[in-house]
Design a protein around this motif. Sequence first.
Motif: not given
Length: 280
Positions: A9-10, A26-33
């Motif tokens: 799941i991307e 605020l930027y987040t991609d699930g792995r880092r913010s």
Amino acid sequence: MPKVKSQKIENIPKEITDYPETDSVLYTDGRRSYYYKIKQEGLYPQPPILAYTQGKNKYKIPNGYCVETTWGRGEKKKTVRCLINYVEEKPLFKIMYGVNFSEEVQSNISSTTVANAVLKKLFPLNEKSLISGVHLFGIHLMTLKEARENISTREKNIQLIPVEHCSKSTLNRRQHKFGNQLKQYVQAEGFKIYGNDQIILKQISSSVGNINFQIDCYQALAAIESNLQREWAISEQRLKITIEMNQKIPITLIDLPLDFAKFSNFESTEIIQNIKKGGT
């Protein structure tokens, strides 16, 4: 039985913001913010000067851009100030860090080059650690890209009202945007000429239609008036007030001796009485 491959799941990148009502993204991609505080939005230079990031995405690189980026958790949480200014038609990437951003590293190679140079300064024991310069600088943010290019559908479909029919709030908003963009452009172009001796735009005076505008660049929009008072008018008003006050409240000047000791008790008492009576 054949093995069933599990599908990954991307994580979908998200930008959480109310920009430009607020200056934070605020930027987040699930792995880092990454948390960004936008100091200067910047502008995209015109081709052929416009440069792009390396890699497959090829993000446009803005000029006159400044952002404060926070990332990490606990003791590893850090905040740096990232700046981009074009020098001799090539982007110069600068990162300021440390107490009050007193230290800095810069490079004209790429944002990742300067980002990893700073990472080694901040975490000298983790020599193998790497960081994306694009993410640290926030070059990838669609929020800022749309703001720079004015590509939102809402703005495309708006028929601009002539200034003489605008409300004061609309004029304030337009002049605030105009002042910010002009200030960023001047600072970016000034950097090419003066280098680290930053040029500071103090005041902007302009005229649109029959309306005069004045913007104080140190503060928010100072005034939007059709007729701004000049210094001579203010001085004339002050003089008028002084004359009226002198007529209503007479003031008498008295030459007061510097040393009462040389006078007799009778003479000192007489001087004090004269002061109480206004010197008469």
